[in-house]
Write a protein that holds these residues in place. Structure first.
Motif, PDB file in Angstrom:
ATOM      1  N   VAL A 167       1.147  -1.206   0.197  1.00  0.00           N
ATOM      2  CA  VAL A 167      -0.067  -0.234  -0.512  1.00  0.00           C
ATOM      3  C   VAL A 167       0.688   0.777  -0.075  1.00  0.00           C
ATOM      4  CG1 VAL A 167      -1.945  -1.117   1.297  1.00  0.00           C
ATOM      5  CG2 VAL A 167      -0.234   0.282   2.316  1.00  0.00           C
ATOM      6  N   THR A 171      -2.694   6.184   1.115  1.00  0.00           N
ATOM      7  CA  THR A 171      -4.186   5.158   1.469  1.00  0.00           C
ATOM      8  C   THR A 171      -4.852   5.793   2.334  1.00  0.00           C
ATOM      9  OG1 THR A 171      -2.830   3.056   1.439  1.00  0.00           O
ATOM     10  CG2 THR A 171      -3.111   3.708  -0.593  1.00  0.00           C
ATOM     11  N   TYR A 172      -6.315   5.278   2.378  1.00  0.00           N
ATOM     12  CA  TYR A 172      -6.449   5.133   4.171  1.00  0.00           C
ATOM     13  C   TYR A 172      -6.475   3.816   5.107  1.00  0.00           C
ATOM     14  CZ  TYR A 172     -10.384   4.343   7.907  1.00  0.00           C
ATOM     15  OH  TYR A 172     -11.014   4.288   8.689  1.00  0.00           O
ATOM     16  N   ILE A 173      -5.712   2.908   4.787  1.00  0.00           N
ATOM     17  CA  ILE A 173      -4.594   1.367   5.569  1.00  0.00           C
ATOM     18  C   ILE A 173      -3.530   2.576   6.123  1.00  0.00           C
ATOM     19  CG2 ILE A 173      -3.486  -0.456   5.448  1.00  0.00           C
ATOM     20  CD1 ILE A 173      -5.443  -0.828   3.157  1.00  0.00           C
ATOM     21  N   TYR A 193      -1.887   1.373  -4.978  1.00  0.00           N
ATOM     22  CA  TYR A 193      -1.413  -0.515  -4.284  1.00  0.00           C
ATOM     23  C   TYR A 193      -0.097  -0.854  -5.012  1.00  0.00           C
ATOM     24  CZ  TYR A 193      -5.400   0.433  -1.891  1.00  0.00           C
ATOM     25  OH  TYR A 193      -6.378   0.802  -1.099  1.00  0.00           O
ATOM     26  N   GLY A 239      -6.614  -7.303   8.245  1.00  0.00           N
ATOM     27  CA  GLY A 239      -6.849  -6.519   7.978  1.00  0.00           C
ATOM     28  C   GLY A 239      -8.543  -6.122   8.217  1.00  0.00           C
ATOM     29  N   SER A 243      -8.334  -1.523   7.303  1.00  0.00           N
ATOM     30  CA  SER A 243      -8.963  -0.671   6.572  1.00  0.00           C
ATOM     31  C   SER A 243     -10.842  -0.250   6.209  1.00  0.00           C
ATOM     32  CB  SER A 243      -8.589  -2.017   4.914  1.00  0.00           C
ATOM     33  OG  SER A 243      -9.341  -2.894   4.999  1.00  0.00           O
TER      34      SER A 243
END
Length: 269
Positions: A167, A171-173, A193, A239, A243
């Motif tokens: 990632v 990203t949000y992650i 990604y 995850g 996420s």
């Protein structure tokens, strides 16, 4: 009063009894947390939390390629979508028969506060939304206190194998992990990604996380990598906790706090 969605479209409080279709698993979970289970009339097959509350709610397929005609037959007043998780053309086609399409796009953990207020405002659940905001702030503060006490670390967060994908930091992650003091690798990426060469990518990683979704990494994967690439910390990670936005983000912040403390303690032993 009106609330703005991710596209800047203003939504007022719905005056009647809404019929809501959610095409995003994390938003479906949030609707239940807001007390809107009775108003939920359709969901995707990936909307699985909370399981008991979703029994009997019609499934419309996936987040992409959902059954448009079955959705039309449900006669929803509102459909909830997400920029990353749903296809733009499929969402655009909903405007032909759905009065209100609410578009979401949380990019970092604190965007959840506006998300709670948006759905709470539209569906007359402002008190429930305020309670979620308060719970989020408590967990955010608790995580920040832990992160401030520990050194920041570079980590590799793997979401797929054969080929390997990670990632990017936009990203949000990645931003959820950053809240815990973990900076994801690669530091710079043109793709959100990116596909990576694992042997090269792990060189600068202090921890390599194997996420449970979208690829379901398991203990056997961790053990295999431990044997093949010794000298690295290979850690399974939930995850969904990293996420999924919405109400799951509150649990996610608490989960990351416990994980950060646990790994720090293990490193000292």
């Amino acid at each position: 009063m009106q609330w703005s969605d991710a596209l800047g479209k203003l939504h007022g409080r719905y005056p009647g009894s809404p019929r809501i279709v959610s095409l995003v698993p994390s938003l479906t979970e949030l609707l239940i947390a807001l007390g809107l289970g009775a108003q939920l009339t359709g969901r995707t097959g990936f909307c699985v939390h909370p399981r008991a509350a979703l029994r009997g709610i019609p499934k419309l397929g996936g987040t992409k390629g959902f059954d448009r005609e079955r959705l039309r037959a449900l006669q929803p007043t509102h459909v909830l979508v997400n920029i990353d998780e749903n296809r733009r053309d499929e969402v655009a086609a909903l405007a032909d028969f759905v009065p209100h399409v609410v578009v979401t796009h949380p990019l970092e953990a604190r965007d959840n506060l506006d998300l709670y207020r948006l759905l709470g405002g539209i569906f007359d659940r402002e008190q429930e939304a305020a309670a979620l905001c308060a719970a989020f702030e408590r967990e955010w503060t608790a995580l920040a206190e832990v992160a401030a006490l520990l050194p920041r670390q570079q980590v590799l967060y793997l979401i797929w194998r054969d080929p390997w994908f990670s990632v990017a930091r936009d990203t949000y992650i990645s931003r959820m992990l950053a809240a815990a003091g973990w900076e994801t690798l690669p530091a710079v990426s043109a793709q959100r990604y990116p596909q990576i060469e694992l042997a090269e990518a792990v060189r600068d990683a202090e921890i390599v996380f194997l996420a449970s979704e979208p690829y379901p990494f398991r203990e056997r994967d961790r053990q295999r990598l431990l044997a093949e690439m010794a000298g690295h910390c290979w850690q399974l990670i939930d995850g969904e906790m990293v996420s999924w936005y919405g109400s799951r983000a509150i649990m996610g912040l608490a989960y990351l706090r416990r994980l950060r403390l646990g790994l720090s303690q293990s490193a000292r032993n």
